[in-house]
Design a protein around this motif. Structure first.
Motif, PDB file in Angstrom:
ATOM      1  N   LEU A  16       0.816  -1.221   0.000  1.00  0.00           N
ATOM      2  CA  LEU A  16       0.000   0.000   0.000  1.00  0.00           C
ATOM      3  C   LEU A  16       0.846   1.267   0.000  1.00  0.00           C
ATOM      4  N   ARG A  17       2.141   1.128   0.079  1.00  0.00           N
ATOM      5  CA  ARG A  17       3.010   2.304  -0.005  1.00  0.00           C
ATOM      6  C   ARG A  17       3.919   2.162  -1.222  1.00  0.00           C
ATOM      7  N   ASP A  18       4.935   1.324  -1.162  1.00  0.00           N
ATOM      8  CA  ASP A  18       5.828   1.194  -2.311  1.00  0.00           C
ATOM      9  C   ASP A  18       5.073   0.597  -3.501  1.00  0.00           C
ATOM     10  N   GLU A  52       2.018   0.945  -4.217  1.00  0.00           N
ATOM     11  CA  GLU A  52       1.154   1.962  -4.808  1.00  0.00           C
ATOM     12  C   GLU A  52       1.960   2.961  -5.626  1.00  0.00           C
ATOM     13  N   GLN A  53       3.273   2.957  -5.423  1.00  0.00           N
ATOM     14  CA  GLN A  53       4.109   3.846  -6.242  1.00  0.00           C
ATOM     15  C   GLN A  53       4.279   3.321  -7.667  1.00  0.00           C
ATOM     16  N   SER A  54       3.799   2.093  -7.952  1.00  0.00           N
ATOM     17  CA  SER A  54       3.867   1.589  -9.327  1.00  0.00           C
ATOM     18  C   SER A  54       3.028   2.494 -10.191  1.00  0.00           C
ATOM     19  N   SER A 107       7.661   8.465   6.028  1.00  0.00           N
ATOM     20  CA  SER A 107       7.881   9.916   6.060  1.00  0.00           C
ATOM     21  C   SER A 107       9.323  10.206   5.667  1.00  0.00           C
ATOM     22  N   ARG A 108       9.529  11.341   5.030  1.00  0.00           N
ATOM     23  CA  ARG A 108      10.917  11.779   4.860  1.00  0.00           C
ATOM     24  C   ARG A 108      11.418  12.235   6.223  1.00  0.00           C
ATOM     25  N   CYS A 109      12.698  12.558   6.278  1.00  0.00           N
ATOM     26  CA  CYS A 109      13.256  13.026   7.552  1.00  0.00           C
ATOM     27  C   CYS A 109      12.967  14.517   7.695  1.00  0.00           C
ATOM     28  N   ASN A 110      11.715  14.852   7.834  1.00  0.00           N
ATOM     29  CA  ASN A 110      11.384  16.230   8.198  1.00  0.00           C
ATOM     30  C   ASN A 110      10.137  16.200   9.082  1.00  0.00           C
ATOM     31  N   THR A 156      10.894   6.441   8.877  1.00  0.00           N
ATOM     32  CA  THR A 156      11.466   7.647   8.288  1.00  0.00           C
ATOM     33  C   THR A 156      12.755   7.297   7.562  1.00  0.00           C
ATOM     34  N   PHE A 157      13.009   7.997   6.469  1.00  0.00           N
ATOM     35  CA  PHE A 157      14.169   7.622   5.643  1.00  0.00           C
ATOM     36  C   PHE A 157      14.910   8.862   5.161  1.00  0.00           C
ATOM     37  N   ILE A 158      16.191   8.663   4.919  1.00  0.00           N
ATOM     38  CA  ILE A 158      16.981   9.705   4.253  1.00  0.00           C
ATOM     39  C   ILE A 158      18.124   9.015   3.530  1.00  0.00           C
ATOM     40  N   HIS A 177      23.554  14.956  -5.056  1.00  0.00           N
ATOM     41  CA  HIS A 177      22.730  15.492  -6.147  1.00  0.00           C
ATOM     42  C   HIS A 177      21.270  15.696  -5.795  1.00  0.00           C
ATOM     43  N   LYS A 178      20.765  14.940  -4.845  1.00  0.00           N
ATOM     44  CA  LYS A 178      19.358  15.109  -4.515  1.00  0.00           C
ATOM     45  C   LYS A 178      19.198  15.960  -3.252  1.00  0.00           C
ATOM     46  N   LEU A 179      19.845  15.522  -2.189  1.00  0.00           N
ATOM     47  CA  LEU A 179      19.652  16.241  -0.922  1.00  0.00           C
ATOM     48  C   LEU A 179      20.497  17.509  -0.848  1.00  0.00           C
ATOM     49  N   SER A 198       3.430  15.535  -9.904  1.00  0.00           N
ATOM     50  CA  SER A 198       3.846  15.294  -8.521  1.00  0.00           C
ATOM     51  C   SER A 198       5.343  15.451  -8.475  1.00  0.00           C
ATOM     52  N   LYS A 199       5.816  15.672  -7.263  1.00  0.00           N
ATOM     53  CA  LYS A 199       7.267  15.645  -7.087  1.00  0.00           C
ATOM     54  C   LYS A 199       7.615  14.333  -6.421  1.00  0.00           C
ATOM     55  N   HIS A 200       8.656  13.704  -6.912  1.00  0.00           N
ATOM     56  CA  HIS A 200       9.054  12.444  -6.333  1.00  0.00           C
ATOM     57  C   HIS A 200       9.993  12.706  -5.178  1.00  0.00           C
ATOM     58  N   ALA A 201       9.677  12.102  -4.033  1.00  0.00           N
ATOM     59  CA  ALA A 201      10.509  12.354  -2.851  1.00  0.00           C
ATOM     60  C   ALA A 201      11.914  11.812  -3.028  1.00  0.00           C
ATOM     61  N   LEU A 202      12.043  10.836  -3.912  1.00  0.00           N
ATOM     62  CA  LEU A 202      13.364  10.255  -4.139  1.00  0.00           C
ATOM     63  C   LEU A 202      14.269  11.214  -4.892  1.00  0.00           C
TER      64      LEU A 202
HETATM   65  C1  LIG Z   1      12.708   5.311  -2.518  1.00  0.00           C
HETATM   66  C2  LIG Z   1      11.287   5.687  -2.261  1.00  0.00           C
HETATM   67  O1  LIG Z   1      10.450   4.937  -2.575  1.00  0.00           O
HETATM   68  S1  LIG Z   1      10.996   7.118  -1.504  1.00  0.00           S
HETATM   69  C3  LIG Z   1       9.298   7.314  -1.448  1.00  0.00           C
HETATM   70  C4  LIG Z   1       8.795   7.856  -2.737  1.00  0.00           C
HETATM   71  N1  LIG Z   1       7.393   8.119  -2.617  1.00  0.00           N
HETATM   72  C5  LIG Z   1       6.894   9.274  -2.990  1.00  0.00           C
HETATM   73  O2  LIG Z   1       7.574  10.127  -3.471  1.00  0.00           O
HETATM   74  C6  LIG Z   1       5.416   9.434  -2.771  1.00  0.00           C
HETATM   75  C7  LIG Z   1       4.801  10.512  -3.623  1.00  0.00           C
HETATM   76  N2  LIG Z   1       5.457  11.771  -3.358  1.00  0.00           N
HETATM   77  C8  LIG Z   1       4.771  12.914  -3.141  1.00  0.00           C
HETATM   78  O3  LIG Z   1       3.553  12.929  -3.152  1.00  0.00           O
HETATM   79  C9  LIG Z   1       5.574  14.131  -2.946  1.00  0.00           C
HETATM   80  O4  LIG Z   1       6.866  13.868  -3.414  1.00  0.00           O
HETATM   81  C10 LIG Z   1       5.695  14.602  -1.478  1.00  0.00           C
HETATM   82  C11 LIG Z   1       4.322  15.048  -1.021  1.00  0.00           C
HETATM   83  C12 LIG Z   1       6.175  13.466  -0.600  1.00  0.00           C
HETATM   84  C13 LIG Z   1       6.655  15.768  -1.369  1.00  0.00           C
HETATM   85  O5  LIG Z   1       6.137  16.781  -2.098  1.00  0.00           O
HETATM   86  P1  LIG Z   1       6.754  18.260  -2.019  1.00  0.00           P
HETATM   87  O6  LIG Z   1       6.827  18.648  -0.610  1.00  0.00           O
HETATM   88  O7  LIG Z   1       6.015  19.090  -2.936  1.00  0.00           O
HETATM   89  O8  LIG Z   1       8.133  18.012  -2.670  1.00  0.00           O
HETATM   90  P2  LIG Z   1       9.479  18.473  -2.165  1.00  0.00           P
HETATM   91  O9  LIG Z   1       9.926  19.492  -3.096  1.00  0.00           O
HETATM   92  O10 LIG Z   1       9.470  18.806  -0.728  1.00  0.00           O
HETATM   93  O11 LIG Z   1      10.257  17.104  -2.332  1.00  0.00           O
HETATM   94  C14 LIG Z   1      11.524  17.015  -2.608  1.00  0.00           C
HETATM   95  C15 LIG Z   1      12.389  17.543  -1.455  1.00  0.00           C
HETATM   96  O12 LIG Z   1      12.475  16.558  -0.449  1.00  0.00           O
HETATM   97  C16 LIG Z   1      13.852  16.328  -0.188  1.00  0.00           C
HETATM   98  N3  LIG Z   1      13.946  14.991   0.257  1.00  0.00           N
HETATM   99  C17 LIG Z   1      13.862  13.886  -0.481  1.00  0.00           C
HETATM  100  N4  LIG Z   1      13.963  12.845   0.292  1.00  0.00           N
HETATM  101  C18 LIG Z   1      14.089  13.300   1.537  1.00  0.00           C
HETATM  102  C19 LIG Z   1      14.216  12.667   2.769  1.00  0.00           C
HETATM  103  N5  LIG Z   1      14.196  11.357   2.845  1.00  0.00           N
HETATM  104  N6  LIG Z   1      14.327  13.402   3.888  1.00  0.00           N
HETATM  105  C20 LIG Z   1      14.314  14.740   3.823  1.00  0.00           C
HETATM  106  N7  LIG Z   1      14.204  15.393   2.659  1.00  0.00           N
HETATM  107  C21 LIG Z   1      14.090  14.672   1.530  1.00  0.00           C
HETATM  108  C22 LIG Z   1      14.498  16.620  -1.516  1.00  0.00           C
HETATM  109  O13 LIG Z   1      15.871  16.846  -1.379  1.00  0.00           O
HETATM  110  C23 LIG Z   1      13.774  17.846  -1.930  1.00  0.00           C
HETATM  111  O14 LIG Z   1      14.314  18.924  -1.199  1.00  0.00           O
HETATM  112  P3  LIG Z   1      14.450  20.388  -1.838  1.00  0.00           P
HETATM  113  O15 LIG Z   1      13.055  20.872  -2.064  1.00  0.00           O
HETATM  114  O16 LIG Z   1      15.142  21.148  -0.774  1.00  0.00           O
HETATM  115  O17 LIG Z   1      15.219  20.219  -3.082  1.00  0.00           O
END
Ligand SMILES: CC(=O)SCCNC(=O)CCNC(=O)[C@H](O)C(C)(C)COP(=O)(O)OP(=O)(O)OC[C@H]1O[C@@H](n2cnc3c(N)ncnc32)[C@H](O)[C@@H]1OP(=O)(O)O
Ligand SMILES: CC(C)C(=O)C(=O)O
Length: 916
Positions: free
Chosen positions: A381-383, A385-387, A452-455, A476-478, A487-489, A866-870
């Motif tokens: 229901l989480r990963d 659903e990301q398909s 949750s992300r680490c915020n 929570t993950f980072i 490149h991402k963080l 959408s923005k991808h959290a990855l």
């Molecule tokens: C490996 C995985 O499967 S990870 C899980 C992936 N799942 C998803 O992404 C679920 C769908 N995602 C979403 O709906 C959206 O991405 C949300 C709601 C989670 C975030 O949306 P928003 O807040 O608009 O995007 P946001 O711009 O904050 O996301 C990216 C930011 O998160 C940061 N970030 C990414 N991962 C993490 C983390 N684990 N911890 C903290 N910050 C992170 C990025 O560096 C980026 O930061 P920046 O804005 O300073 O460049």
């Protein structure tokens, strides 16, 4: 018995025996006495050789082969640990030197000095070092030459796979000779079928050897003109085990169990063996059991050197039950007043661990009290659903979560609550309902977890969603790999450690007792950095450390080492559970997960049908069934999954995610049980009563095991005359609980279909349910559709939809076919830029009256991004929809509307579109 009149029968009944319990261990094999009559000595399941102290009536430890493992092995009855703990089988004292020779199944031929308590290897390094034994067994000494003879039961299978040797007809067993003077090992005989006990004749001219699978006692000549030849002494109707020469002439043979007709025939006729392997296990077991129940249970024979039976020992009455199998029978003269002979018969209790239902250990976030228990963390229901296209509605997620609980998963990762208010709601409803409702016989309540992300914002949302559950968890993950951090963080490693530490502590500070931390992309992260960040989050309160191979990059051995290294080098790791999370980009997710478990991970993250980001995740059904089926290869690990729910869960997830598995998908694909090799047949062929006890350990997959026969077993046939009760009970059986209102809507649709179909099948019901009940919030609904098509002109379609405000809208269009025309008409009404990415139709049942299920995937314009959290990158979100009807155009329009409704809700586009 061959000639009953000549045979002396010794019957043992209830009360004739005294059973001496072993010191925590099980499975005594060879039984021997020391030169002065001391003992007996026996090797047991945890690798020790025990000695009986008769005066004190207790066992004492005599020796072991793996001293470094002694503490952790002591008392083990786990066949999965035999290769590390050792498994002493054949024992033989050298009466001249007082040394004890030990044939250890896994550590080979060894010897223990009279003053020692650790055995040392005897064979030259090329035999003992790199070439490890799979099944050393009998041992015997030639006092004249000093040579040691020993058997290797199979070079292919290990001891814990002994039943496979019998069933497969394996004939890789050997008789070997070690000459200590030349330090040479010689193979005297090969091609043996389960080479077992060994005994040297009193005059040293030959060796007797038990060949268990064939039931034969063989003679290998050492001297006389027949030297180096092999002959059959006798063919028994039992499976022979150990052999001992008798002081009164002839030799004793311990018998495992009677070779029932099924076993004999299956061994003699390969075609029958294949057939037996395809039979449902319960039939084979039953037939074999019946054959074995006839008559008394004979446990030992004394035979003349020519193979004629002289004495037979049988048991009857209730004590039969304790004789699982007898490895050896020895007759000794006991110190009793009238100088009678007194029998001592030592029995073997095969470990029954694999067979007993095992209780799920009490849930403690950072500890599992049974070292063999592996938690299953489901992230469908989480990963899952990301398909792309797999987005589920809240109602669908709840239904799936209920089913996951029935399946017995330990943790349900229900979503990513910060990703949308809808997801937060879905996770919250799951926490409230599924997270508080005991299921199954053990009243299991799964942990409900949110990612949750680490915020703080994400963590707050996750806590808000999961806190209602009896066992809430925040995950929570980072990212910790160089490439992600840079490149991402855009953070330094030090900053990442500080954030992780602070956020784990923050999650704990909210009152969440269970916090999982994932160093994202661990598979490509620096080891030392991982040890460091994990140490810090453990200190901050993390209870589970999940190690993701986020991009599916690792090879199995590489991932196994990663887990082992983390386990060995992370300070404080003993206070947390190690977990795996393997993506499937190289198709290695299941293999990597299993390697992780072998290396010490005790939580495995998986999804149903392996769905997930990109190429998906490790699939629950593959991982769980591999663990269940090949327990012996995976250190006896077990899970709390009730595998009989696998098929239903898989179907449900296919239905709701819109992601249908390919026919050849392992375990749940339509062809998975249609293969010639018959993998669905259990390997727990019960050849004999004694071997029955390993049933669970050696079962390969049978359809029953994953609940594949479920539909036939219910016996309720639904048709147009079925009433509400029958239909409702069918839904309950299929695992669906819906409200009365939903049921009424469903029942109406059901009747419409039943009017037109002779029989409504389970698949029809599931298709209808998903179409009727588990649809997203209805913004646009279908009132009517009419299409014309053919070869005489363009196809046309007229569609009438009911909008969000209840107003009817009609549009008409032409197209390349009736579906294209209808979709264009829908587009004219809804007016949201849409791209049809996928369209597929399946007939869920057979015949002209089959229900057609359509599945579509659509994407919208940039406003749906959408923005991808990855990655932090924008992506165009896709939405799947499904529809069902006996009319293919109606089914197609329903599916299209279902996807558009999901998209509209997501984009908040209702207002714009209602202005049409
Ligand atoms: C490996 C995985 O499967 S990870 C899980 C992936 N799942 C998803 O992404 C679920 C769908 N995602 C979403 O709906 C959206 O991405 C949300 C709601 C989670 C975030 O949306 P928003 O807040 O608009 O995007 P946001 O711009 O904050 O996301 C990216 C930011 O998160 C940061 N970030 C990414 N991962 C993490 C983390 N684990 N911890 C903290 N910050 C992170 C990025 O560096 C980026 O930061 P920046 O804005 O300073 O460049
Ligand atoms: C959030 C983590 C566990 C993840 O899904 C991944 O790294 O693949």
């Amino acid at each position: 018995l061959d000639s009953r009149s000549d045979v002396r029968l010794l019957e043992i009944g209830d009360g004739d025996l005294e059973l001496v319990p072993l010191d925590g261990a099980a499975g005594p094999e060879s039984i021997i006495f020391g030169g002065g009559g001391e003992g007996p000595f026996t090797g047991v399941s945890d690798g020790r050789v025990l000695r009986w102290r008769a005066a004190e009536r207790r066992w004492e430890e005599h020796s072991c082969s793996a001293p470094e493992m002694l503490d952790s092995c002591r008392g083990s009855q786990d066949p999965g640990r035999e290769h590390e703990c050792g498994r002493p089988l054949g024992l033989k004292f050298n009466s001249e030197t007082g040394e004890l020779y030990v044939a250890d199944a896994y550590h080979g031929l060894r010897v223990v000095g009279p003053e020692d308590n650790v055995s040392r290897p005897l064979l030259p390094p090329e035999w003992q070092g790199s070439r490890s034994f799979s099944f050393a067994n009998g041992v015997e000494i030639d006092y004249e030459t000093g040579a040691i003879y020993f058997t290797e039961t199979s070079t292919r299978f290990r001891r814990r796979e002994f039943l496979n040797i019998v069933i497969s007809g394996d004939n890789t067993g050997r008789l070997l000779k070690y000459d200590p003077k030349s330090s040479k090992v010689e193979v005297l005989v090969d091609g043996l079928s389960f080479a077992n006990g060994l005994a040297m004749s009193r005059d040293g001219t030959y060796l007797l050897l038990a060949e268990t699978t064939t039931g034969k006692i063989l003679r290998y000549w050492i001297k006389t003109p027949k030297a180096s030849t092999l002959e059959e002494v006798v063919q028994l109707s039992w499976f022979p085990d150990n052999i001992r020469m008798s002081p009164r002439g002839g030799f004793w043979v311990g018998l495992h169990a009677k070779r029932g007709k099924i076993a004999e025939w299956s061994i003699s006729y390969p075609w029958l063996r294949r057939l037996i392997l395809k039979l449902p296990m319960r039939h084979v077991q039953r037939a074999s059991w019946l054959l074995n129940r006839l008559g008394r249970q004979v446990i030992a024979l004394r035979l003349s050197e020519e193979g004629k039976t002289i004495e037979a020992v049988s048991v009857h009455g209730a004590i039969q039950k304790v004789f699982k199998s007898v490895c050896v029978a020895i007759r000794i003269k006991a110190n009793i007043p009238n100088n009678n002979w007194h029998y001592k018969i030592y029995t073997v209790y095969p470990s029954m661990k694999g067979e007993q239902p095992r209780r799920r250990p009490e849930y403690v976030p950072n500890r599992i009290d049974d070292p063999n228990y592996v938690r299953i963390f489901d992230t469908t229901l989480r990963d899952g659903e990301q398909s792309p296209g797999a987005t589920m509605t809240s109602a669908e997620k709840l239904v799936v979560a209920r089913q996951l609980a029935r399946l017995g998963v330990d943790i349900i990762e229900a979503g990513f609550p910060a990703s949308s208010p809808d997801d937060l709601d879905a996770v919250r409803s799951i926490a409230i309902e599924v997270g508080n409702t005991p299921v199954g016989e053990d009243g299991h309540v799964p942990v409900i977890c949110g990612l949750s992300r680490c915020n703080k914002k994400d963590i707050d949302a996750a806590w808000e969603a999961v806190r209602h559950a009896r066992r809430p968890r925040i995950h929570t993950f980072i990212a910790t790999s160089e490439i992600h951090m840079q490149h991402k963080l855009r953070k330094t490693p030090e900053q990442v450690v500080a954030i992780a530490r602070e956020m784990v502590a923050y999650a704990r500070s909210l009152g969440c007792p269970d916090v999982e931390f994932s160093p994202e992309d661990a598979g490509r992260s620096n080891r030392e950095f991982l040890y460091h960040i994990l140490e810090e989050v453990i200190k901050a309160g993390a209870t589970t450390l999940n190690i993701p191979d986020t991009v599916g990059y690792n090879f199995p051995h590489e991932f196994g080492h990663l887990i082992a290294d983390i386990k060995a080098n992370t300070p404080g790791i003993e206070n947390a559970i190690i977990s795996t999370h393997c993506q499937n980009d190289l198709g290695l997710a299941t293999a990597n997960t299993l390697e992780g478990a072998l290396a010490g991970a005790r939580q495995l993250e998986v999804t149903i049908n392996g769905i997930g980001e990109r190429a998906g995740n490790a699939s629950l059904e593959e991982v769980v069934m591999a663990i269940k089926c090949r327990k012996e290869l995976i250190d006896g690990l077990y899970t709390g999954i009730n595998s009989q729910h696998i098929t239903l869960t898989s179907k449900m997830v296919q239905e709701h995610s819109g992601l249908h598995v390919q026919p050849h998908k392992a375990i749940v694909g339509a062809n998975a049980f249609a293969h010639e090799s018959g993998i669905h047949q259990g390997c727990s062929v019960t050849l004999q009563d004694g071997m029955l006890k390993y049933k669970g350990t050696y079962e390969i997959i049978s359809p029953d095991d994953i609940g594949l026969t479920r539909a036939n077993e219910f016996g309720i046939v639904l048709g147009k005359l079925s009433g509400r009760h029958a239909v409702r009970s069918k839904l309950v059986e299929l695992g669906y609980e819906i409200s009365d209102k939903e049921f009424e809507d469903f029942f109406k649709r059901y009747k419409e279909v039943a009017e037109k179909k002779k029989r409504v099948t389970d698949e029809d019901i599931e298709a209808l349910l998903s179409d009727e009940i588990f649809q997203p919030k209805v913004i646009w609904s279908l009132a009517d559709v009419q299409a014309t098509c053919g070869t005489l002109g363009l196809s046309t379609a007229t569609v009438k939809l009911i909008g969000p405000d209840g107003e009817e809208k009609i549009a008409c269009s032409v197209g390349t076919g009736p579906v294209d025309a209808a979709y264009k008409a829908v587009d004219q009404i809804i007016q949201i830029p849409t791209v049809l990415r996928e369209y597929g139709m399946t007939s869920v049942t057979e015949g002209i009256d089959a229900i057609a299920t359509t599945r579509v995937v659509v994407t919208g314009d940039v406003s749906n991004n959408s923005k991808h959290a990855l990655t932090g990158h924008s992506f165009n979100r896709s939405f799947s929809g499904s529809g069902a009807s006996m009319d293919v155009v109606v089914s197609s329009v329903r599916a299209y509307l279902s996807a558009l409704n999901k998209m509209c809700s997501f984009a908040g586009a209702v207002k714009a579109s209602s202005e049409v």
